[in-house]
Structure formats: structure tokens, C-alpha cells
Design a protein around this motif. Sequence first.
Motif, PDB file in Angstrom:
ATOM      1  N   ASP B  25      21.417 -31.589  -0.111  1.00  0.00           N
ATOM      2  CA  ASP B  25      21.339 -32.671   0.865  1.00  0.00           C
ATOM      3  C   ASP B  25      22.072 -33.894   0.314  1.00  0.00           C
ATOM      4  O   ASP B  25      22.177 -34.099  -0.893  1.00  0.00           O
ATOM      5  N   GLY B  26      22.601 -34.732   1.203  1.00  0.00           N
ATOM      6  CA  GLY B  26      23.264 -35.949   0.765  1.00  0.00           C
ATOM      7  C   GLY B  26      22.252 -36.953   0.265  1.00  0.00           C
ATOM      8  O   GLY B  26      21.080 -36.922   0.658  1.00  0.00           O
ATOM      9  N   GLY B  27      22.684 -37.821  -0.645  1.00  0.00           N
ATOM     10  CA  GLY B  27      21.793 -38.856  -1.155  1.00  0.00           C
ATOM     11  C   GLY B  27      21.284 -39.750  -0.045  1.00  0.00           C
ATOM     12  O   GLY B  27      20.097 -40.085   0.025  1.00  0.00           O
ATOM     13  N   LEU B 182      30.511 -45.938 -20.679  1.00  0.00           N
ATOM     14  CA  LEU B 182      30.144 -44.583 -21.108  1.00  0.00           C
ATOM     15  C   LEU B 182      28.722 -44.237 -20.686  1.00  0.00           C
ATOM     16  O   LEU B 182      28.405 -43.078 -20.425  1.00  0.00           O
ATOM     17  N   GLU B 183      27.868 -45.257 -20.648  1.00  0.00           N
ATOM     18  CA  GLU B 183      26.503 -45.042 -20.158  1.00  0.00           C
ATOM     19  C   GLU B 183      26.273 -46.041 -19.017  1.00  0.00           C
ATOM     20  O   GLU B 183      25.623 -47.079 -19.206  1.00  0.00           O
ATOM     21  N   PRO B 184      26.787 -45.753 -17.856  1.00  0.00           N
ATOM     22  CA  PRO B 184      26.764 -46.764 -16.791  1.00  0.00           C
ATOM     23  C   PRO B 184      25.391 -46.940 -16.148  1.00  0.00           C
ATOM     24  O   PRO B 184      24.626 -45.974 -16.041  1.00  0.00           O
ATOM     25  N   ASP B 185      25.147 -48.178 -15.751  1.00  0.00           N
ATOM     26  CA  ASP B 185      23.982 -48.456 -14.902  1.00  0.00           C
ATOM     27  C   ASP B 185      24.479 -48.266 -13.476  1.00  0.00           C
ATOM     28  O   ASP B 185      25.301 -49.055 -12.988  1.00  0.00           O
ATOM     29  N   VAL B 186      24.020 -47.221 -12.817  1.00  0.00           N
ATOM     30  CA  VAL B 186      24.625 -46.871 -11.524  1.00  0.00           C
ATOM     31  C   VAL B 186      24.308 -47.887 -10.426  1.00  0.00           C
ATOM     32  O   VAL B 186      24.930 -47.867  -9.369  1.00  0.00           O
ATOM     33  N   LYS B 187      23.345 -48.760 -10.704  1.00  0.00           N
ATOM     34  CA  LYS B 187      23.043 -49.797  -9.707  1.00  0.00           C
ATOM     35  C   LYS B 187      23.781 -51.093 -10.044  1.00  0.00           C
ATOM     36  O   LYS B 187      24.449 -51.677  -9.190  1.00  0.00           O
ATOM     37  N   GLU B 188      23.686 -51.538 -11.284  1.00  0.00           N
ATOM     38  CA  GLU B 188      24.138 -52.884 -11.627  1.00  0.00           C
ATOM     39  C   GLU B 188      25.588 -52.956 -12.095  1.00  0.00           C
ATOM     40  O   GLU B 188      26.237 -53.997 -11.939  1.00  0.00           O
ATOM     41  N   GLU B 224      28.900 -44.237  -2.212  1.00  0.00           N
ATOM     42  CA  GLU B 224      27.512 -44.659  -2.077  1.00  0.00           C
ATOM     43  C   GLU B 224      26.576 -43.450  -2.097  1.00  0.00           C
ATOM     44  O   GLU B 224      25.541 -43.454  -2.774  1.00  0.00           O
ATOM     45  N   ASP B 225      26.962 -42.408  -1.390  1.00  0.00           N
ATOM     46  CA  ASP B 225      26.144 -41.210  -1.331  1.00  0.00           C
ATOM     47  C   ASP B 225      25.993 -40.609  -2.733  1.00  0.00           C
ATOM     48  O   ASP B 225      24.896 -40.247  -3.163  1.00  0.00           O
ATOM     49  N   PHE B 226      27.100 -40.551  -3.449  1.00  0.00           N
ATOM     50  CA  PHE B 226      27.087 -39.999  -4.800  1.00  0.00           C
ATOM     51  C   PHE B 226      26.204 -40.843  -5.731  1.00  0.00           C
ATOM     52  O   PHE B 226      25.363 -40.318  -6.469  1.00  0.00           O
ATOM     53  N   LEU B 227      26.375 -42.148  -5.652  1.00  0.00           N
ATOM     54  CA  LEU B 227      25.624 -43.032  -6.549  1.00  0.00           C
ATOM     55  C   LEU B 227      24.127 -42.997  -6.244  1.00  0.00           C
ATOM     56  O   LEU B 227      23.290 -43.062  -7.151  1.00  0.00           O
ATOM     57  N   LEU B 228      23.790 -42.894  -4.966  1.00  0.00           N
ATOM     58  CA  LEU B 228      22.377 -42.819  -4.603  1.00  0.00           C
ATOM     59  C   LEU B 228      21.755 -41.524  -5.117  1.00  0.00           C
ATOM     60  O   LEU B 228      20.605 -41.494  -5.557  1.00  0.00           O
ATOM     61  N   LYS B 229      22.528 -40.441  -5.046  1.00  0.00           N
ATOM     62  CA  LYS B 229      22.033 -39.163  -5.602  1.00  0.00           C
ATOM     63  C   LYS B 229      21.718 -39.340  -7.081  1.00  0.00           C
ATOM     64  O   LYS B 229      20.650 -38.961  -7.563  1.00  0.00           O
ATOM     65  N   LEU B 230      22.691 -39.917  -7.799  1.00  0.00           N
ATOM     66  CA  LEU B 230      22.493 -40.113  -9.239  1.00  0.00           C
ATOM     67  C   LEU B 230      21.260 -40.966  -9.501  1.00  0.00           C
ATOM     68  O   LEU B 230      20.436 -40.670 -10.362  1.00  0.00           O
ATOM     69  N   ARG B 231      21.133 -42.030  -8.733  1.00  0.00           N
ATOM     70  CA  ARG B 231      20.029 -42.954  -8.981  1.00  0.00           C
ATOM     71  C   ARG B 231      18.691 -42.265  -8.725  1.00  0.00           C
ATOM     72  O   ARG B 231      17.736 -42.425  -9.494  1.00  0.00           O
ATOM     73  N   ALA B 232      18.630 -41.481  -7.652  1.00  0.00           N
ATOM     74  CA  ALA B 232      17.384 -40.795  -7.338  1.00  0.00           C
ATOM     75  C   ALA B 232      17.017 -39.816  -8.462  1.00  0.00           C
ATOM     76  O   ALA B 232      15.872 -39.748  -8.907  1.00  0.00           O
ATOM     77  N   LEU B 233      18.026 -39.082  -8.952  1.00  0.00           N
ATOM     78  CA  LEU B 233      17.746 -38.105 -10.030  1.00  0.00           C
ATOM     79  C   LEU B 233      17.344 -38.822 -11.320  1.00  0.00           C
ATOM     80  O   LEU B 233      16.482 -38.348 -12.061  1.00  0.00           O
ATOM     81  N   LEU B 234      17.975 -39.988 -11.576  1.00  0.00           N
ATOM     82  CA  LEU B 234      17.597 -40.762 -12.766  1.00  0.00           C
ATOM     83  C   LEU B 234      16.145 -41.221 -12.671  1.00  0.00           C
ATOM     84  O   LEU B 234      15.386 -41.155 -13.635  1.00  0.00           O
ATOM     85  N   ASP B 274      33.901 -37.682 -12.003  1.00  0.00           N
ATOM     86  CA  ASP B 274      33.498 -37.924 -10.615  1.00  0.00           C
ATOM     87  C   ASP B 274      32.939 -39.341 -10.466  1.00  0.00           C
ATOM     88  O   ASP B 274      33.258 -40.084  -9.527  1.00  0.00           O
ATOM     89  N   TYR B 275      32.070 -39.696 -11.437  1.00  0.00           N
ATOM     90  CA  TYR B 275      31.459 -41.040 -11.382  1.00  0.00           C
ATOM     91  C   TYR B 275      32.549 -42.113 -11.402  1.00  0.00           C
ATOM     92  O   TYR B 275      32.558 -43.033 -10.577  1.00  0.00           O
TER      93      TYR B 275
END
Lengths: 109, 830
Positions: B25-27, B182-188, B224-234, B274-275
Motif C-alpha cells: 500500500d502507498g504511504g 548518511l543518516e537522514p531525518d526523513v522529516k526534518e 512524499e509517499d516514499f518519505l511517509l512510508k519510511l517515517r511510518a516504518l521508523l 532511492d531516498y
Amino acid sequence: MKLLKAIIRPNKVDEVKDALARLHISGMTVTEVRGHGKQKGHTAIYRGKEYNVSLLPKMQIEVVVTNTIADEAIRAIVEAARTGEIGDGRVFVLPVEQAYRIRTGEQDI
Amino acid sequence: MYGSPVTADLDGARRAIGRDILAGDGGLSALRRFTEEIDRELQRLHAAATPASIPAAVIALGGYGRYHLCPHSDIDLLVLFGGGVGAAEERFLRDLLHPLWDAGFVVGHQVRESGEIETPEIDNPEFLLALADARLIAGDAALYRGLREATDVPRTRAIVIDALQRLLEERHARFSGTFYQLEPDVKEAPGGLRDVAAARTMAEASDPTLLRRNSDAPRLAKAEDFLLKLRALLHLARRRNDNVLGHELQEQIAEQLAYPGPSARHRVESLMADYFSHARAVARALERVQRTAPAPLGVNIGRTRDGVRFIDDVAAARQPQSWLSVFQAALDADTGVADETLDGIRRETESAAFADLLPGAGHRAALLALLRPQRGLYARLSDMHDCGLLGRLIPPFQSITCRVVRDFYHKYTVDEHTLQTIRNLERLVVTPDAHPRFSTLLQEVDAPELLVLALLLHDVGKWRDDDHALESVRMAEGFLALLPLTETARDTVLFLIRHHLRMSQVAFRRDTEDPEIVREFASLVGSEDRLKLLCLMTLADVEAVSPDTLTRWKEELLWRVYVDTYNCLTRQYADDLIERTETAAAGCVARRPADLEAAEVAAFLEGLPRRYLQLFDRRAVYEHVRLARDIHPDEVHLRLTRMESVWELTAVTLDKPMLFANVCGVLSSFGMDILRGHAMTSPNGLVLDIFQFADAERFLALNPGASDAVLHAIEDVVAGRSTAADRLRGRLSGLRRRPAARVAPVVRIDGDASKKYTVLEIVALDEIGLLYRISRGISEQGCEIDLVLIATEGHTAIDVFHLTRRGAKLTPAEQQGLTAFLEQMLEDTA
């Protein structure tokens, strides 16, 4: 030849020009000048404050005429520029030794 | 306890997001489902809560408002009440929020009363920013609409954009401005979710089409969809609101998202590639929006680096009544109008009529407002002319477009000459040191837009070759009738057009040392206000003939005519009285309204200074005649009216000692600052006083019955039942004084200016009570005040009194005594 240099009231320029034209004198130089003679300016008041108006606006007309009509031209200027009040101006008469046409370099006096 | 799926099994709901995402499913859609569950939970809590006593709305803010709640995101809420918060509202809040806290949500809530949102919290830009994504969850929809209407305005949008720019700068600085983390904060981090929201908000607040103009929109949506997926999994992996994609989680998430590769290192590299690709898309889109987003200035108007422009050119093309506003916005922003907007207007303007461009009185008033001399006016009017708009707004101007008139003096076409006159006025505002005396005059003019209007129209008659001033007047009359101008204002503009050559003729071609010439000119002009306008018009007009036409010499001559005429108007008008048979008076009598008798109008006018008929239009004259009816000794007939920013008191009475001082004293006792006025006495003892005064403390506006109190106090003083001195005792010292630079008082007496009066001119720092003190002092010295002119220029009061003593002019000794007395008095009170 004479150079007539007349310092007159600004509002008298047209009358002096007309008077000289009647003598078939049309070439002249007109300059805006400021100065004073016996009139020596006056004191003006604006909103209660005095300010001294020492240099009065005048017009200077310069015209070169032949000796034969110089006196007539001077009379014409004086009559046209006169109001009878202080500040009517002056006419200076200067001898002209030589004159050249710049375009041709030709001496015409 | 609450029985809802979310509060009962929050962890289960959170895990469901992860399952959905990993199932492909999409983020965005997974988080939307989670957010909608929270919405439903809040709606249930709202319905079950003890009702508030006033309307309330529960509103989602920020990421929650955008349907982007991740498993451990904070829930940002605004609870808005329709009035003051009391005990019932506090209970309502407890019932709403406690279950969320108990269930383990982190709730960031704000509470506001509806009154608080009427004025946007410009000192709290973060809150305004959060409101950009506000969404009603439950409660009163009208309250929510009120919030949107109060905050979704150009000014607020501009503040939001400014705040965003600042916050972006600060946030990006924490990451050294690069998205290659290298270790990004996907929100900030740069290129993260906050940047996606920033790009969208900025575009929405400035120009919603910005992101749609290129490929940014779909790339942004994918990122946005990709980043939200990452954030949810984090969030699920760390079980908290932690958004850093650290090394230790990169392998796990790469595997969860099934990135290909023979080894964990390869799969991580694929994930991070990808990120970075998505982060780059976000960063580029944001950069483009930041670079091109217009700052909102008005409805459909924004400012870009190219100048002020319409945000939606298509909508603007359908609304010709909005075209003027883009030029006003450019003037306000001290910049130009963007070329594309000018091109758009140029394309459409040919089919636009005056009524399309300025359909209502408000639009027409806006045209007048635009004409106030200020920096950029010449350039904007030139733009309007270039794109064909000026001739549509001011149809007579069309006739002189590119008009060539050959003479020995003019260097420009008539239209450009006209616009240059306005440039010259503008220069008096922008560089006052170039012509300081004339700049001061311009500052003193009440309605300088009338001067610009007159300049725009003064040469329109040059489309014909005969007397252009008369033709200009003819053309202007029809146009001026369309504008919301008072009769006096219209007459002033027509006067300026008709006589625009007169002052230069007098200054440069007549003998101005002849008092009769000046008197004749003063009689034509009639009032100081018109004199100032005509003087400024002459200066601007002469200077626009050619670069060399206005010399210092001519400027000096012009100024002298101005001063001589001003002095004539203020000091010599008392000798020039209205005679019953003269044309102006006869015209006034002939055109009187039905309720007035010819004899009473004629009797009222006879013996007043002729200036009176130049200062007041016929309507005012007839009002004065009515006020003068049936007046008896010790009576005063009064009329108090509110004008734009000042009040005007008209008083008609019969002359008596200390009268003028007493009326001034009463006004001062109420804290009124007398700014302008005239006092006139006719030979039969009828007194007409007109005062314009400022009510800085708004006593009259705020207090019902205050007007009556002022009028009754004046009646009492005139009737002798009280004195101004009684009213003022101990009060003058407590009255508000105007803070200002010190103005050295000047007292000047002239015994020669008038045949009948001694003229006293006083220039002093304006302050409340000044006129009372001066006039009382004059009366105490045994002088009668017959005529007064009151003027205030900036902080300076300029008052001219016409005095007698025992019916005659003052002797030199009396003049000396009065001067010394007044100088001492002004020194003591300064």
C-alpha cells in the motif's frame, strides 16, 4: 559698433524686443540674471518671518548696433523698459573693436 | 473503557499501518486510513463529552490536518470556542483530551476564543503556519469557517510565507543545508517531509499553480509517499516519534521494502539511492517555489522578483475592475508591475470601457487614491499609459496620446509632458531638498490627488489647436462628473485646469511689483489653498516643458508671486467687501433655495469680505443664512458636523467683547485642537465663525450626547451664564500637549496692509488652547477681533487677526504694546 547691455525688468522683455524690432534690430542675446542696483532688494515677509531679497530677478538684453543707430536703440530700450519706479534697470554702452563670424572665420567689423 | 478500536488497541492500529505499507500500500493511503480512524475517535469523544455552554469546534492542525499521521506522531489540535471559556468548556476539554492521553497519544492542543482569531496572531507565525492545514474534525462548522476567513487573507499569507522562509533557513542550517545525509531525518532534513509541506504551503499561499507548471507536482507526490512510508516504518521500528533513518535501521527497512541486491550493503545502497533521488526532487521543487513564489499583496495579486503581478492572469483578464489594484499594489510595495501582467492588460484593455474598469464609486475612489503624489507614481502612470489603460480610465487623456504640438519651447509630446508634470510633483515628495519651499507647500495641501488629477487633464484640450485650456475644461467636466468628488473639489480641479497658465503669465510676464497686479491675481485665486495648488501646478508644468525651462531665476519669480499673493490674501482681504449689487452675490441670491428670501440672503452677504464667496460654495452659504435667522443678542446658532478626520463647528452670533476667545476656550476645555478656521464680522455686527478641529481623544465620537454638551457650553458662554476662563481653570495645564520640535514664536503686526484694520500675524507651536490664550490676550489688551484666519501646517499654527481698538486701527504705541505682551505670553507658555 556698440554693444548695448540692458538690464531690465523681466516683464519688459517683450516690449523692448518689439521696440528694437521696429528699428530693424533683431539679433540679440537675452539672459536671466539676478542682481541689484540702487533698488538694493527689499524685505519680504512670509508667515511672520522676514527674509531679505537682496538679488532681484532681472533680464539682460545684449545687442550690437552700428554707431549710427546706437542712440536711437538706447532711446527705444529706455522708453520701452521704463515704469518710472525704482528698479527699472540700466543700459550700458560698450565699444566693439572687432567681430568675427565663427562659421566662416570672416571678420565683419 | 471507551470501547473504540483506536483507544482500546492503539498498538494494533499502529501495526496495521505497517502491514498495509509492507503489503504494497502507498504511504499516503495507509496514513490516511489511520488518520481517519483518529478523526472518528475524536468525533466520538466530542459527541460523548459534556457539552460546552457555547459553540465549539475541534480542528486538526499541521500534519494531522494533512492526513499524515504516522504511528507515533503527535496529534495537533485546535479547540475553538465561540466565546469566553468557563467551567463547562473546561469540562468539555477534559472529556475530549483525557481519553487520548490515557490511550498513549501525545496531544499538542491549543485553545482559542473566537474573538482572538479575528485579528491574526502575526507575532505567532508558527501557529499561523499550522493553521494553513487546518481541518474541521467535529463541532461547529460556522466557527471553523470564521477561522478560515480570518486567516486566509493576503496579509496572513504573506506572514506565513515569511515565517516559512525563516524556519526553513534555521532548519536547513542544522543540517548544513544538504540533503545528502548518511543518516537522514526523513522529516526534518533538507528534502524531507517538512520541505514537502513547506513547498505546498508556500505555493498555496502565493500561487497555487506554481507546482503545476512543471513536473514538480508528480515528483513531489511520489517523494512524499516514499518519505511517509519510511517515517511510518521508523516509528514502528523504534516505537516512538523518531524520524532518523540510522545505519542500524537502513538494513531492516531495505529488507522490509524488498530492495534488490545480493547483500545487505547493496540493498541499503538501493534504498538510500532511492531516498536521495526523492530528497533531491523535494529540494529542487522547494527551491523553485521559494524563488518564484509571489508574496501575496492582495486578492489575486502577488509580488515576485519581476515586480507585482496577477497570480491568476486568466481570472484577472475576466475582472477589469481589478486592474487598477495591481498598480496601487506596486506603488504600495515601491516596485514595478511585472511585464507579463502589463502584457495581459495590454491585450485586454482595448475592449474594456470606463464602466468595466471602474464600475462603482469604490473603484472610482480608488483611482483618486492612486493619484496621491508618491514615489513611483510617474512610472506607474507611464506603465498604465503604455499598456493603454490610462486612456481608458481617464478617457479625455486618450485624445493627447502621442500628440505633437510644435512650438519653440516644448520638447515632448503632450501626453509625455503631462506625465512629466506628475514626475515633477513626485520629486517634490521624494527629494524635498531640491525645491524645499515648494516641497513644504505640497505637504500642506490637503488633497494633492486633485492636483495630479488637474495635471492629467490640463492639456487634454491640446488635441485641438485653439485655446486649449477652455477645451480641457470642457472635456474634464464630463469626466469629473463620473468621479466621487465634492462640488468644491470638482470646482477646484476645473479652476486649476482653466487657469493653469495664469500664474506663470503673472510671474514671468507681468510687473509683480505693481500691487494691483498681485491684487488682481489674488482675487482670481481667492484662497490660500487654491493658491498653493496653482503654484505647484505652475512649477510642475514649467519644469515639464524641457529640461532647461525651469531655472532658479524662474523659480524665484514664481515664489515671489506666491508670497505676495499669499500676503494679499491673508492680510488685505478685509478691505474687499461684498456689495449687494455685485455679480457673485446676485448669483447667490438668484439661485437660493425656496425656503430663503432674496432679501435675507442679500442682507447676510453684504459687507462680508468678498473672500467669503470664494471660500464657501452656495450650499454652505445658504446653511449660514439659515443659521443667521432670528438671531438675538446673547444667542448663538450652532451647527456641528463631522467631516472626514475633523469636526467642523459653525457659529453665528452677534458681536460682543471676548466672543472669539470664549468660543475657542470652550472648544479647548473639551480637549479639541483647533486646526483651521475663519472668523468674520459684518458691518452690522453679525459674526460668522467656522472652526475645524481635531478630537484626538474621540470625545465626540465615543460619548453619546457629547455634541450637545459642547454646543450647550458654547451657548452658556455666549449668553454670559459662564465663561471660558471658568471652564478652563486648572484644566489647560492638564490638557494633552502635542510633542513636537520647538517652533520659535513669531508675532508680527502690520499697520499698513489693510486700510481699516491692523493685521496681526502669529506663528507658533500648535497646541490645544493656543488660540484661546492668544485671543483672550488680544481682548484683554482692549482690541476688538473682527476677522481671523486660522491655519495649522504640521505642528505650526499660523493665525492672522484683523484688529481694531475703539473702532480704529492701532496706533504705533498700541501695536508695540500688544506685540510685547503677546511675545511675553507665548514665551511663557512655550
